[in-house]
Scaffold this motif. Sequence first.
Motif, PDB file in Angstrom:
ATOM      1  N   ALA A 228      -1.018   4.475  -7.377  1.00 21.60           N
ATOM      2  CA  ALA A 228      -2.369   4.062  -6.993  1.00 21.60           C
ATOM      3  C   ALA A 228      -3.333   5.164  -7.406  1.00 21.60           C
ATOM      4  O   ALA A 228      -3.023   6.351  -7.278  1.00 21.60           O
ATOM      5  N   GLN A 229      -4.511   4.741  -7.891  1.00 21.20           N
ATOM      6  CA  GLN A 229      -5.543   5.685  -8.301  1.00 21.20           C
ATOM      7  C   GLN A 229      -6.887   5.248  -7.741  1.00 21.20           C
ATOM      8  O   GLN A 229      -7.211   4.065  -7.746  1.00 21.20           O
TER       9      GLN A 229
ATOM     10  N   PHE B 203     -16.394   3.699  -6.836  1.00 22.97           N
ATOM     11  CA  PHE B 203     -15.022   4.072  -7.133  1.00 22.97           C
ATOM     12  C   PHE B 203     -14.384   3.071  -8.100  1.00 22.97           C
ATOM     13  O   PHE B 203     -14.653   1.869  -8.030  1.00 22.97           O
ATOM     14  N   ALA B 204     -13.528   3.581  -8.962  1.00 19.59           N
ATOM     15  CA  ALA B 204     -12.655   2.747  -9.792  1.00 19.59           C
ATOM     16  C   ALA B 204     -11.278   2.813  -9.151  1.00 19.59           C
ATOM     17  O   ALA B 204     -10.728   3.908  -8.956  1.00 19.59           O
ATOM     18  N   ILE B 205     -10.727   1.651  -8.808  1.00 25.54           N
ATOM     19  CA  ILE B 205      -9.495   1.596  -8.019  1.00 25.54           C
ATOM     20  C   ILE B 205      -8.448   0.797  -8.792  1.00 25.54           C
ATOM     21  O   ILE B 205      -8.724  -0.298  -9.273  1.00 25.54           O
ATOM     22  N   ALA B 206      -7.247   1.358  -8.883  1.00 19.73           N
ATOM     23  CA  ALA B 206      -6.172   0.688  -9.604  1.00 19.73           C
ATOM     24  C   ALA B 206      -4.844   0.926  -8.904  1.00 19.73           C
ATOM     25  O   ALA B 206      -4.645   1.930  -8.225  1.00 19.73           O
ATOM     26  N   ILE B 207      -3.939  -0.027  -9.108  1.00 16.98           N
ATOM     27  CA  ILE B 207      -2.576   0.074  -8.599  1.00 16.98           C
ATOM     28  C   ILE B 207      -1.670  -0.560  -9.637  1.00 16.98           C
ATOM     29  O   ILE B 207      -2.071  -1.500 -10.334  1.00 16.98           O
TER      30      ILE B 207
ATOM     31  N   ILE C 218      -0.671  -0.019  -1.097  1.00 18.34           N
ATOM     32  CA  ILE C 218      -1.663  -1.052  -0.761  1.00 18.34           C
ATOM     33  C   ILE C 218      -2.393  -0.651   0.511  1.00 18.34           C
ATOM     34  O   ILE C 218      -3.622  -0.766   0.593  1.00 18.34           O
ATOM     35  N   GLU C 219      -1.654  -0.159   1.491  1.00 21.56           N
ATOM     36  CA  GLU C 219      -2.298   0.277   2.737  1.00 21.56           C
ATOM     37  C   GLU C 219      -3.261   1.438   2.497  1.00 21.56           C
ATOM     38  O   GLU C 219      -4.337   1.488   3.092  1.00 21.56           O
ATOM     39  N   LEU C 220      -2.895   2.372   1.631  1.00 20.22           N
ATOM     40  CA  LEU C 220      -3.794   3.483   1.294  1.00 20.22           C
ATOM     41  C   LEU C 220      -5.087   2.990   0.650  1.00 20.22           C
ATOM     42  O   LEU C 220      -6.157   3.560   0.871  1.00 20.22           O
ATOM     43  N   LEU C 221      -4.993   1.944  -0.152  1.00 19.67           N
ATOM     44  CA  LEU C 221      -6.161   1.451  -0.885  1.00 19.67           C
ATOM     45  C   LEU C 221      -7.069   0.545  -0.070  1.00 19.67           C
ATOM     46  O   LEU C 221      -8.192   0.280  -0.485  1.00 19.67           O
ATOM     47  N   ARG C 222      -6.623   0.090   1.093  1.00 19.25           N
ATOM     48  CA  ARG C 222      -7.446  -0.814   1.919  1.00 19.25           C
ATOM     49  C   ARG C 222      -8.790  -0.215   2.301  1.00 19.25           C
ATOM     50  O   ARG C 222      -9.761  -0.936   2.492  1.00 19.25           O
ATOM     51  N   ARG C 223      -8.888   1.093   2.403  1.00 21.31           N
ATOM     52  CA  ARG C 223     -10.163   1.716   2.786  1.00 21.31           C
ATOM     53  C   ARG C 223     -11.146   1.793   1.625  1.00 21.31           C
ATOM     54  O   ARG C 223     -12.306   2.137   1.803  1.00 21.31           O
ATOM     55  N   TYR C 224     -10.663   1.485   0.395  1.00 23.24           N
ATOM     56  CA  TYR C 224     -11.500   1.552  -0.795  1.00 23.24           C
ATOM     57  C   TYR C 224     -11.752   0.201  -1.461  1.00 23.24           C
ATOM     58  O   TYR C 224     -12.763   0.029  -2.144  1.00 23.24           O
TER      59      TYR C 224
ATOM     60  N   GLU D 113      -1.631   8.699  -6.217  1.00 21.31           N
ATOM     61  CA  GLU D 113      -0.285   8.704  -5.647  1.00 21.31           C
ATOM     62  C   GLU D 113       0.672   8.016  -6.609  1.00 21.31           C
ATOM     63  O   GLU D 113       0.267   7.144  -7.374  1.00 21.31           O
ATOM     64  N   GLY D 114       1.927   8.412  -6.544  1.00 19.26           N
ATOM     65  CA  GLY D 114       2.936   7.815  -7.406  1.00 19.26           C
ATOM     66  C   GLY D 114       3.089   8.586  -8.698  1.00 19.26           C
ATOM     67  O   GLY D 114       3.232   7.997  -9.770  1.00 19.26           O
TER      68      GLY D 114
END
Length: 123
Positions: A30-31, A15-19, A61-67, A47-48
């Motif tokens: 968040a993506q 995954f590519a993860i960004a905020i 940030i909480e949503l992204l913790r699993r990734y 989201e956002g």
Amino acid sequence: MPRHELKPLPEAEHFAIAIGWDGPLATFYAQVLDSAAEEEDQEVLWEGTEPYQYPEPHPLIELLRRYAEIPDGLADDLKGDAASAGDAFPGRAATAFVAEHSLPRGTDPAQALKLFQVLDRER
């Protein structure tokens, strides 16, 4: 648009993860994109995307913790980015469009005033 690329957890390494902060929409975003998908960078989470949707970064940030690994101080860095970048990009047509269409949804009178000022400058 300030953006932080986050390091994926071992089980989410594809995954590519960004905020970050989206000034014209006045929201944090968040993506999570799946770079291993057959289609190019398939969206897993985004989201956002609505004006004023996330005035604080903590829920994202909480949503992204699993990734992703969440670095210490990320929330403060994001708030600093938002303060530095502001909530509009004067001179860009999209700013006036977003301002005009999001004013009824605004929850902060100061934000609404800023958007009116953007509209005045853009016209």
